[in-house]
Design a protein around this motif. Sequence first.
Motif, PDB file in Angstrom:
ATOM      1  N   LYS B  99       0.475  -0.721  -0.014  1.00  0.00           N
ATOM      2  CA  LYS B  99       0.067   0.275   0.007  1.00  0.00           C
ATOM      3  C   LYS B  99       0.993   1.094   0.007  1.00  0.00           C
ATOM      4  CE  LYS B  99      -2.431  -1.172   3.465  1.00  0.00           C
ATOM      5  NZ  LYS B  99      -3.100  -1.643   5.096  1.00  0.00           N
ATOM      6  N   ILE B 100       0.376   2.257  -0.431  1.00  0.00           N
ATOM      7  CA  ILE B 100       1.651   3.671  -0.603  1.00  0.00           C
ATOM      8  C   ILE B 100      -0.072   4.407   0.623  1.00  0.00           C
ATOM      9  CG2 ILE B 100       1.492   5.747  -1.488  1.00  0.00           C
ATOM     10  CD1 ILE B 100       2.166   3.950  -4.474  1.00  0.00           C
ATOM     11  N   ILE B 101       1.038   5.395   1.395  1.00  0.00           N
ATOM     12  CA  ILE B 101       0.404   5.485   2.105  1.00  0.00           C
ATOM     13  C   ILE B 101       0.565   7.056   2.226  1.00  0.00           C
ATOM     14  CG2 ILE B 101      -0.650   5.923   5.002  1.00  0.00           C
ATOM     15  CD1 ILE B 101      -1.493   3.491   3.680  1.00  0.00           C
ATOM     16  N   PHE B 102      -0.601   8.074   1.871  1.00  0.00           N
ATOM     17  CA  PHE B 102       0.180   9.193   2.191  1.00  0.00           C
ATOM     18  C   PHE B 102       0.116   9.909   3.713  1.00  0.00           C
ATOM     19  CE2 PHE B 102       0.392  10.159  -2.562  1.00  0.00           C
ATOM     20  CZ  PHE B 102      -0.104   8.836  -3.158  1.00  0.00           C
TER      21      PHE B 102
END
Lengths: 117, 112
Positions: B99-102
Amino acid sequence: GAVVSQHPSRVICKSGTSVKIECRSLDFQATTMFWYRQFPKQSLMLMATSNEGSKATYEQGVEKDKFLINHASLTLSTLTVTSAHPEDSSFYICSASEVGGGNTEAFFGQGTRLTVV
Amino acid sequence: DAKTTQPTSMDCAEGRAANLPCNHSTISGNEYVYWYRQIHSQGPQYIIHGLKNNETNEMASLIITEDRKSSTLILPHATLRDTAVYYCIVRATMNRDDKIIFGKGTRLHILP
């Protein structure tokens, strides 16, 4: 670079109706796509991970029965906002990474602005 | 939770170099540093990524400290079109399902 396309870019719907948003990888295959929601002046919040051929994985606090995700092929994932309410109005964004490709970055769609009236 | 911290906002004069810092003190050995930017009402755009060596492409340069606990994105000659929110992200690229967590990112204003 690889292209991820979302449709529609903007949609207005009435409270209580459902809206479907499509996310397509145009020139690559993606077993996994991600759905984000973004409210004004805030960062992107991950909603769910869409897995091709299996059930989506939802982040804590995201209602799976309200935000239906279908990932039926390696190039298409859909997000359906069911029984939409004004508080569901937001900017929805998808992303995808290429399967087995040389590129390792994730590519993002242009976003869908949903307004529920 | 995001694994990075960035200043909330920065200003830079047009034509000058914009230097955007990022702290990622808990980065793991297999995690890369990625930078994306988001122009108003658009999806995020990939800029650059790196592991430990400095990287340069047509958009920007990425300077990573030797201990990898921080990095700086450099836009060499900023233009008004570079006004955007810049996100620094750490991610293990070997698994594209990660996942790409901003985080909150840095809002960069380019001043004419």
